[in-house]
Scaffold this motif. Structure first.
Motif, PDB file in Angstrom:
ATOM      1  N   GLY A  12       9.310  39.106   9.589  1.00  0.00           N
ATOM      2  CA  GLY A  12       8.968  38.687   8.242  1.00  0.00           C
ATOM      3  C   GLY A  12       8.641  37.217   8.111  1.00  0.00           C
ATOM      4  O   GLY A  12       8.561  36.699   6.998  1.00  0.00           O
ATOM      5  N   LEU A  13       8.454  36.528   9.205  1.00  0.00           N
ATOM      6  CA  LEU A  13       8.132  35.106   9.171  1.00  0.00           C
ATOM      7  C   LEU A  13       6.616  34.949   9.344  1.00  0.00           C
ATOM      8  O   LEU A  13       6.107  34.801  10.436  1.00  0.00           O
ATOM      9  CB  LEU A  13       8.888  34.367  10.283  1.00  0.00           C
ATOM     10  N   TRP A  14       5.889  34.963   8.238  1.00  0.00           N
ATOM     11  CA  TRP A  14       4.431  34.982   8.264  1.00  0.00           C
ATOM     12  C   TRP A  14       3.837  33.731   8.885  1.00  0.00           C
ATOM     13  O   TRP A  14       2.751  33.765   9.435  1.00  0.00           O
ATOM     14  CB  TRP A  14       3.875  35.162   6.859  1.00  0.00           C
ATOM     15  N   PHE A  15       4.525  32.592   8.808  1.00  0.00           N
ATOM     16  CA  PHE A  15       3.956  31.343   9.308  1.00  0.00           C
ATOM     17  C   PHE A  15       3.861  31.298  10.828  1.00  0.00           C
ATOM     18  O   PHE A  15       3.243  30.397  11.381  1.00  0.00           O
ATOM     19  CB  PHE A  15       4.743  30.136   8.787  1.00  0.00           C
ATOM     20  N   TYR A  16       4.457  32.273  11.524  1.00  0.00           N
ATOM     21  CA  TYR A  16       4.315  32.335  12.977  1.00  0.00           C
ATOM     22  C   TYR A  16       2.900  32.719  13.390  1.00  0.00           C
ATOM     23  O   TYR A  16       2.535  32.600  14.550  1.00  0.00           O
ATOM     24  CB  TYR A  16       5.330  33.302  13.581  1.00  0.00           C
ATOM     25  N   VAL A  17       2.088  33.159  12.442  1.00  0.00           N
ATOM     26  CA  VAL A  17       0.682  33.448  12.737  1.00  0.00           C
ATOM     27  C   VAL A  17      -0.040  32.165  13.154  1.00  0.00           C
ATOM     28  O   VAL A  17      -1.015  32.190  13.889  1.00  0.00           O
ATOM     29  CB  VAL A  17       0.005  34.089  11.503  1.00  0.00           C
ATOM     30  N   LEU A  18       0.454  31.020  12.709  1.00  0.00           N
ATOM     31  CA  LEU A  18      -0.155  29.744  13.057  1.00  0.00           C
ATOM     32  C   LEU A  18      -0.062  29.452  14.551  1.00  0.00           C
ATOM     33  O   LEU A  18      -0.783  28.589  15.060  1.00  0.00           O
ATOM     34  CB  LEU A  18       0.509  28.612  12.266  1.00  0.00           C
ATOM     35  N   VAL A  19       0.804  30.161  15.268  1.00  0.00           N
ATOM     36  CA  VAL A  19       0.961  29.941  16.700  1.00  0.00           C
ATOM     37  C   VAL A  19       0.040  30.860  17.507  1.00  0.00           C
ATOM     38  O   VAL A  19      -0.001  30.785  18.717  1.00  0.00           O
ATOM     39  CB  VAL A  19       2.439  30.154  17.112  1.00  0.00           C
ATOM     40  N   ALA A  20      -0.747  31.698  16.833  1.00  0.00           N
ATOM     41  CA  ALA A  20      -1.632  32.627  17.543  1.00  0.00           C
ATOM     42  C   ALA A  20      -2.710  31.866  18.311  1.00  0.00           C
ATOM     43  O   ALA A  20      -3.308  30.919  17.808  1.00  0.00           O
ATOM     44  CB  ALA A  20      -2.273  33.596  16.556  1.00  0.00           C
ATOM     45  N   ASN A  21      -2.967  32.288  19.522  1.00  0.00           N
ATOM     46  CA  ASN A  21      -3.909  31.616  20.423  1.00  0.00           C
ATOM     47  C   ASN A  21      -5.329  32.125  20.191  1.00  0.00           C
ATOM     48  O   ASN A  21      -5.946  32.719  21.060  1.00  0.00           O
ATOM     49  CB  ASN A  21      -3.477  31.855  21.866  1.00  0.00           C
ATOM     50  N   VAL A  22      -5.865  31.871  19.028  1.00  0.00           N
ATOM     51  CA  VAL A  22      -7.230  32.298  18.703  1.00  0.00           C
ATOM     52  C   VAL A  22      -8.275  31.519  19.517  1.00  0.00           C
ATOM     53  O   VAL A  22      -9.216  32.136  20.027  1.00  0.00           O
ATOM     54  CB  VAL A  22      -7.482  32.187  17.186  1.00  0.00           C
ATOM     55  N   PRO A  23      -8.135  30.189  19.672  1.00  0.00           N
ATOM     56  CA  PRO A  23      -9.143  29.485  20.485  1.00  0.00           C
ATOM     57  C   PRO A  23      -9.180  29.953  21.939  1.00  0.00           C
ATOM     58  O   PRO A  23     -10.253  30.046  22.530  1.00  0.00           O
ATOM     59  CB  PRO A  23      -8.719  28.019  20.402  1.00  0.00           C
ATOM     60  N   GLY A  24      -8.031  30.259  22.509  1.00  0.00           N
ATOM     61  CA  GLY A  24      -8.011  30.733  23.888  1.00  0.00           C
ATOM     62  C   GLY A  24      -8.743  32.048  24.056  1.00  0.00           C
ATOM     63  O   GLY A  24      -9.502  32.234  25.015  1.00  0.00           O
ATOM     64  N   VAL A  25      -8.549  32.963  23.122  1.00  0.00           N
ATOM     65  CA  VAL A  25      -9.255  34.248  23.176  1.00  0.00           C
ATOM     66  C   VAL A  25     -10.751  34.031  22.979  1.00  0.00           C
ATOM     67  O   VAL A  25     -11.579  34.628  23.680  1.00  0.00           O
ATOM     68  CB  VAL A  25      -8.680  35.227  22.123  1.00  0.00           C
ATOM     69  N   ALA A  26     -11.112  33.152  22.056  1.00  0.00           N
ATOM     70  CA  ALA A  26     -12.536  32.887  21.803  1.00  0.00           C
ATOM     71  C   ALA A  26     -13.206  32.273  23.033  1.00  0.00           C
ATOM     72  O   ALA A  26     -14.329  32.663  23.393  1.00  0.00           O
ATOM     73  CB  ALA A  26     -12.678  31.966  20.600  1.00  0.00           C
ATOM     74  N   PHE A  27     -12.532  31.326  23.684  1.00  0.00           N
ATOM     75  CA  PHE A  27     -13.106  30.730  24.892  1.00  0.00           C
ATOM     76  C   PHE A  27     -13.226  31.746  26.019  1.00  0.00           C
ATOM     77  O   PHE A  27     -14.201  31.729  26.777  1.00  0.00           O
ATOM     78  CB  PHE A  27     -12.276  29.533  25.359  1.00  0.00           C
ATOM     79  N   ALA A  28     -12.253  32.637  26.158  1.00  0.00           N
ATOM     80  CA  ALA A  28     -12.311  33.651  27.214  1.00  0.00           C
ATOM     81  C   ALA A  28     -13.442  34.637  26.967  1.00  0.00           C
ATOM     82  O   ALA A  28     -14.158  35.020  27.903  1.00  0.00           O
ATOM     83  CB  ALA A  28     -10.982  34.389  27.306  1.00  0.00           C
ATOM     84  N   VAL A  29     -13.623  35.038  25.723  1.00  0.00           N
ATOM     85  CA  VAL A  29     -14.729  35.949  25.402  1.00  0.00           C
ATOM     86  C   VAL A  29     -16.065  35.256  25.640  1.00  0.00           C
ATOM     87  O   VAL A  29     -17.004  35.858  26.167  1.00  0.00           O
ATOM     88  CB  VAL A  29     -14.596  36.457  23.947  1.00  0.00           C
ATOM     89  N   THR A  30     -16.141  33.982  25.278  1.00  0.00           N
ATOM     90  CA  THR A  30     -17.368  33.222  25.527  1.00  0.00           C
ATOM     91  C   THR A  30     -17.640  33.108  27.026  1.00  0.00           C
ATOM     92  O   THR A  30     -18.789  33.219  27.461  1.00  0.00           O
ATOM     93  CB  THR A  30     -17.265  31.820  24.896  1.00  0.00           C
ATOM     94  N   ALA A  31     -16.597  32.910  27.825  1.00  0.00           N
ATOM     95  CA  ALA A  31     -16.771  32.854  29.283  1.00  0.00           C
ATOM     96  C   ALA A  31     -17.298  34.173  29.816  1.00  0.00           C
ATOM     97  O   ALA A  31     -18.152  34.194  30.712  1.00  0.00           O
ATOM     98  CB  ALA A  31     -15.450  32.498  29.954  1.00  0.00           C
TER      99      ALA A  31
END
Length: 91
Positions: free
Chosen positions: A25-44
């Protein structure tokens, strides 16, 4: 290509701490999601014929992965303490 896939898998594995925080129930932990890492890997993975571009984006992905692993440790410690406190006091 194997390095890009491995980086993508690790980038998705770094999402375990935010998902654990969301289940508590701690919604602010979404801020720790590694979205840039996934985006860079998909771009690679999309730059496969160009070896220099793939290597550059793999380096970016691993840099994001290591940064988010360190950030996840910082966020996971209070989460573990909170979980232990809830188990001890029956909350």
């Amino acid at each position: 290509m194997g390095g890009a896939v491995a980086a993508l898998v690790v980038a998705f594995l770094t999402w375990t701490v935010p998902l654990l925080g969301l289940t508590m129930g701690l919604w602010f932990y979404v801020l720790v999601a590694n979205v840039p890492g996934v985006a860079f890997a998909v771009t690679a993975l999309t730059k496969i014929p160009n070896t220099s571009e793939v290597e550059r984006f793999i380096r970016y992905t691993w840099a994001c992965n290591f940064a988010y692993i360190a950030l996840s440790v910082i966020f996971a410690v209070p989460l573990a303490v909170l979980f232990i406190m809830m188990m001890l006091f029956g909350g």
